[in-house]
Scaffold this motif. Structure first.
Motif, PDB file in Angstrom:
ATOM      1  N   ASP A   1       0.828  -1.205   0.000  1.00 18.14           N
ATOM      2  CA  ASP A   1       0.000   0.000   0.000  1.00 18.14           C
ATOM      3  C   ASP A   1       0.863   1.255   0.000  1.00 18.14           C
ATOM      4  OD1 ASP A   1      -2.407   1.362  -0.005  1.00 18.14           O
ATOM      5  OD2 ASP A   1      -2.511   1.464   2.175  1.00 18.14           O
ATOM      6  N   ARG A   2       1.949   1.234   0.752  1.00 16.47           N
ATOM      7  CA  ARG A   2       2.856   2.390   0.768  1.00 16.47           C
ATOM      8  C   ARG A   2       3.633   2.501  -0.544  1.00 16.47           C
ATOM      9  NH1 ARG A   2       5.526   1.829   6.850  1.00 16.47           N
ATOM     10  NH2 ARG A   2       3.650   2.430   8.019  1.00 16.47           N
ATOM     11  N   ARG A   3       4.011   1.369  -1.094  1.00 16.91           N
ATOM     12  CA  ARG A   3       4.842   1.372  -2.300  1.00 16.91           C
ATOM     13  C   ARG A   3       4.040   1.738  -3.544  1.00 16.91           C
ATOM     14  NH1 ARG A   3       7.048   1.756  -6.303  1.00 16.91           N
ATOM     15  NH2 ARG A   3       8.871   0.657  -7.157  1.00 16.91           N
ATOM     16  N   PHE A   4       2.820   1.196  -3.674  1.00 19.22           N
ATOM     17  CA  PHE A   4       2.055   1.360  -4.908  1.00 19.22           C
ATOM     18  C   PHE A   4       0.805   2.228  -4.742  1.00 19.22           C
ATOM     19  CE2 PHE A   4       4.179  -2.833  -5.133  1.00 19.22           C
ATOM     20  CZ  PHE A   4       4.997  -2.605  -6.216  1.00 19.22           C
ATOM     21  N   LYS A   5       0.573   2.756  -3.536  1.00 22.56           N
ATOM     22  CA  LYS A   5      -0.596   3.617  -3.298  1.00 22.56           C
ATOM     23  C   LYS A   5      -1.883   2.930  -3.761  1.00 22.56           C
ATOM     24  CE  LYS A   5       2.016   6.959  -1.796  1.00 22.56           C
ATOM     25  NZ  LYS A   5       2.032   7.295  -0.352  1.00 22.56           N
ATOM     26  N   LEU A   6      -2.161   1.770  -3.188  1.00 24.22           N
ATOM     27  CA  LEU A   6      -3.322   0.987  -3.587  1.00 24.22           C
ATOM     28  C   LEU A   6      -4.611   1.687  -3.176  1.00 24.22           C
ATOM     29  CD1 LEU A   6      -2.072  -2.558  -2.531  1.00 24.22           C
ATOM     30  CD2 LEU A   6      -1.953  -1.502  -4.795  1.00 24.22           C
ATOM     31  N   GLY A   7      -5.591   1.642  -4.047  1.00 16.22           N
ATOM     32  CA  GLY A   7      -6.868   2.273  -3.762  1.00 16.22           C
ATOM     33  C   GLY A   7      -8.020   1.507  -4.383  1.00 16.22           C
ATOM     34  N   HIS A   8      -9.237   1.975  -4.130  1.00 11.63           N
ATOM     35  CA  HIS A   8     -10.456   1.407  -4.708  1.00 11.63           C
ATOM     36  C   HIS A   8     -10.610  -0.077  -4.388  1.00 11.63           C
ATOM     37  CE1 HIS A   8     -11.104   5.150  -6.859  1.00 11.63           C
ATOM     38  NE2 HIS A   8      -9.850   5.104  -7.274  1.00 11.63           N
ATOM     39  N   GLY A   9     -10.202  -0.481  -3.171  1.00 15.94           N
ATOM     40  CA  GLY A   9     -10.393  -1.850  -2.728  1.00 15.94           C
ATOM     41  C   GLY A   9      -9.267  -2.805  -3.064  1.00 15.94           C
ATOM     42  N   ARG A  10      -8.209  -2.325  -3.697  1.00 17.02           N
ATOM     43  CA  ARG A  10      -7.132  -3.235  -4.116  1.00 17.02           C
ATOM     44  C   ARG A  10      -6.268  -3.698  -2.945  1.00 17.02           C
ATOM     45  NH1 ARG A  10      -7.677   0.129  -8.569  1.00 17.02           N
ATOM     46  NH2 ARG A  10      -6.148   1.666  -7.883  1.00 17.02           N
ATOM     47  N   ALA A  11      -6.117  -2.886  -1.912  1.00 15.02           N
ATOM     48  CA  ALA A  11      -5.374  -3.335  -0.736  1.00 15.02           C
ATOM     49  C   ALA A  11      -6.132  -4.474  -0.049  1.00 15.02           C
ATOM     50  CB  ALA A  11      -5.149  -2.171   0.231  1.00 15.02           C
ATOM     51  N   PHE A  12      -7.439  -4.343   0.017  1.00 15.76           N
ATOM     52  CA  PHE A  12      -8.259  -5.410   0.610  1.00 15.76           C
ATOM     53  C   PHE A  12      -8.188  -6.668  -0.240  1.00 15.76           C
ATOM     54  CE2 PHE A  12     -12.238  -7.708   1.258  1.00 15.76           C
ATOM     55  CZ  PHE A  12     -12.258  -7.823   2.641  1.00 15.76           C
ATOM     56  N   ALA A  13      -8.242  -6.505  -1.559  1.00 12.02           N
ATOM     57  CA  ALA A  13      -8.165  -7.664  -2.451  1.00 12.02           C
ATOM     58  C   ALA A  13      -6.809  -8.358  -2.318  1.00 12.02           C
ATOM     59  CB  ALA A  13      -8.395  -7.231  -3.896  1.00 12.02           C
ATOM     60  N   LEU A  14      -5.746  -7.590  -2.115  1.00 11.46           N
ATOM     61  CA  LEU A  14      -4.426  -8.184  -1.913  1.00 11.46           C
ATOM     62  C   LEU A  14      -4.410  -9.003  -0.630  1.00 11.46           C
ATOM     63  CD1 LEU A  14      -1.441  -8.524  -2.620  1.00 11.46           C
ATOM     64  CD2 LEU A  14      -0.985  -6.367  -1.428  1.00 11.46           C
ATOM     65  N   TYR A  15      -5.019  -8.472   0.410  1.00 13.54           N
ATOM     66  CA  TYR A  15      -5.123  -9.229   1.669  1.00 13.54           C
ATOM     67  C   TYR A  15      -5.848 -10.550   1.439  1.00 13.54           C
ATOM     68  CZ  TYR A  15      -8.427 -10.722   5.249  1.00 13.54           C
ATOM     69  OH  TYR A  15      -9.245 -11.482   6.034  1.00 13.54           O
ATOM     70  N   VAL A  16      -6.969 -10.499   0.725  1.00 11.97           N
ATOM     71  CA  VAL A  16      -7.750 -11.708   0.471  1.00 11.97           C
ATOM     72  C   VAL A  16      -6.935 -12.726  -0.312  1.00 11.97           C
ATOM     73  CG1 VAL A  16      -9.777 -12.632  -0.719  1.00 11.97           C
ATOM     74  CG2 VAL A  16      -9.970 -10.508   0.593  1.00 11.97           C
ATOM     75  N   ALA A  17      -6.263 -12.272  -1.370  1.00 13.48           N
ATOM     76  CA  ALA A  17      -5.476 -13.189  -2.198  1.00 13.48           C
ATOM     77  C   ALA A  17      -4.330 -13.811  -1.410  1.00 13.48           C
ATOM     78  CB  ALA A  17      -4.939 -12.443  -3.421  1.00 13.48           C
ATOM     79  N   ALA A  18      -3.615 -12.982  -0.639  1.00 13.91           N
ATOM     80  CA  ALA A  18      -2.479 -13.488   0.126  1.00 13.91           C
ATOM     81  C   ALA A  18      -2.936 -14.461   1.211  1.00 13.91           C
ATOM     82  CB  ALA A  18      -1.713 -12.321   0.748  1.00 13.91           C
ATOM     83  N   TYR A  19      -4.050 -14.146   1.855  1.00 12.15           N
ATOM     84  CA  TYR A  19      -4.552 -15.057   2.891  1.00 12.15           C
ATOM     85  C   TYR A  19      -4.948 -16.393   2.281  1.00 12.15           C
ATOM     86  CZ  TYR A  19      -7.627 -17.310   6.205  1.00 12.15           C
ATOM     87  OH  TYR A  19      -8.208 -18.240   7.028  1.00 12.15           O
ATOM     88  N   CYS A  20      -5.642 -16.356   1.137  1.00  9.69           N
ATOM     89  CA  CYS A  20      -6.074 -17.592   0.485  1.00  9.69           C
ATOM     90  C   CYS A  20      -4.890 -18.469   0.088  1.00  9.69           C
ATOM     91  CB  CYS A  20      -6.919 -17.270  -0.744  1.00  9.69           C
ATOM     92  SG  CYS A  20      -8.538 -16.577  -0.369  1.00  9.69           S
ATOM     93  N   ALA A  21      -3.804 -17.821  -0.346  1.00  7.71           N
ATOM     94  CA  ALA A  21      -2.613 -18.582  -0.743  1.00  7.71           C
ATOM     95  C   ALA A  21      -2.077 -19.403   0.414  1.00  7.71           C
ATOM     96  CB  ALA A  21      -1.544 -17.634  -1.274  1.00  7.71           C
ATOM     97  N   GLY A  22      -2.098 -18.820   1.603  1.00  6.32           N
ATOM     98  CA  GLY A  22      -1.622 -19.557   2.775  1.00  6.32           C
ATOM     99  C   GLY A  22      -2.653 -20.533   3.303  1.00  6.32           C
TER     100      GLY A  22
END
Length: 343
Positions: free
Chosen positions: A196-217
């Protein structure tokens, strides 16, 4: 003989008189507080008002608990509605059993209601809360440790989890999948914060990244478990759920980045004006303080000057003045005498 292992609590409940204090419930409550506290810090940093995250969490948390319980009861219905089971146990949430998939899905409905009432975009709020949710899961997973549930296959590793004899479980040492998931969730939170700090994620993309990363584990951790679960094509139901949700989350990140690049400039209407008013108030207070200080300094300077005028002359000053006057009178007499003689 096992030389090292993680012991399990002898009980997950401490009775304080007639009030039972349950470790599982404490872990869930601590997780909620962590999520709200950290989410509030991120929301304020994005330009929102302090307290908004907590106000919306009042809607999201109850919906999430109901959704999590519903998912668990539906997917593990045999634990409550099979022959010999008591369906009333389906309401005993303190005994464990929350499905994160249902908690996130129905919790999002509650959050949407709260956001609508406050007039703020749900995706921005979800982005602010995403790492906090991962940390909340990291805390909540320790509730499984208190209940001695959802452990993995047998192992003799030094970090194996010791499980005691009990209903539907056999004593032994097993993979502490609760610990694996807790550590994974902490890593997910750090990943989202960095991205989020590096790419300035917005419009729900930070949340989507959380979901994807959690699912991977969750996929590989779920595969290690030995508790009873429904299987489809040889895979546990939750593994399939993790795979499907992972694909949807990644697709959302890609499509959203193309359709709505960048980040929301305004996440809460009126918050910027409040901050500006607060800044103006601070400036006015500082100016008033400086003005008062200037007046005090001027007053002190005038008092000092008046004090100097009223001060007594230095010793010998009067005698020196009288001597000077006498010398001037003598000089005038000499000049007069010379003028008369020449005339």
């Amino acid at each position: 003989m096992d030389l090292a292992f993680i012991p399990s609590p002898s009980t997950g409940v401490i009775n304080l008189g007639p009030i039972p204090l349950r470790g599982y419930a404490f872990c869930i409550i601590i997780g909620v507080f962590v999520a709200v506290w950290f989410g509030n810090k991120r929301w304020v940093a994005r330009g929102g008002r302090s307290g908004t995250v907590a106000d919306i969490a009042v809607w999201a948390v109850p919906f999430g608990l109901v959704g999590g319980r519903l998912y668990h009861v539906i997917t593990d219905y045999q634990l409550y509605f099979s022959e010999g089971e008591n369906w009333v146990d389906a309401f005993k949430i303190w005994e464990g059993g929350l499905g994160i998939w249902g908690a996130i899905a129905l919790g999002a409905v509650g959050a949407w209601i709260g956001c609508r009432r406050r007039g703020i975009p749900l995706p921005a709020w979800a982005d602010a809360l995403a790492p906090g949710i991962a940390l909340a899961q990291a805390c909540g997973r320790w509730g499984n440790w208190f209940n001695q549930e959802l452990y993995g296959k047998e192992t003799d590793l030094p970090w194996a989890l010791e499980i005691s004899e009990g209903p539907n479980r056999v004593a032994g040492t097993y993979h502490p999948t609760f610990l694996y998931e807790s550590l994974w969730c902490i890593g997910v939170a750090l990943l989202v914060i960095w991205a989020d700090r590096r790419f300035k994620l917005g419009h729900g993309r930070a949340f989507a990244l959380y979901v994807a990363a959690y699912c991977a584990g969750r996929g590989w951790i779920e595969y290690m478990r030995v508790d009873e679960a429904h299987h489809i094509l040889g895979l546990r139901l939750n593994v399939w759920t993790a795979l499907i949700v992972f694909v949807l989350a990644v697709a959302y990140i890609v499509i959203s980045a193309k359709l709505r690049p960048g980040r929301e400039e305004i996440v809460e209407p009126g918050a910027a004006e409040d901050a500006e008013k607060a800044g103006d108030g601070a400036k006015d207070a500082a100016a008033e303080t400086a003005k008062d200080a200037s007046v005090e300094l001027t007053k002190d300077g005038d008092d000092t000057a008046d004090a100097g005028k009223k001060a007594d002359p230095a010793p010998g000053a009067d005698e020196a003045a009288e001597s000077t006057d006498a010398d001037e009178r003598a000089a005038e007499k000499d000049d007069t005498a010379k003028a008369a003689k020449n005339g």
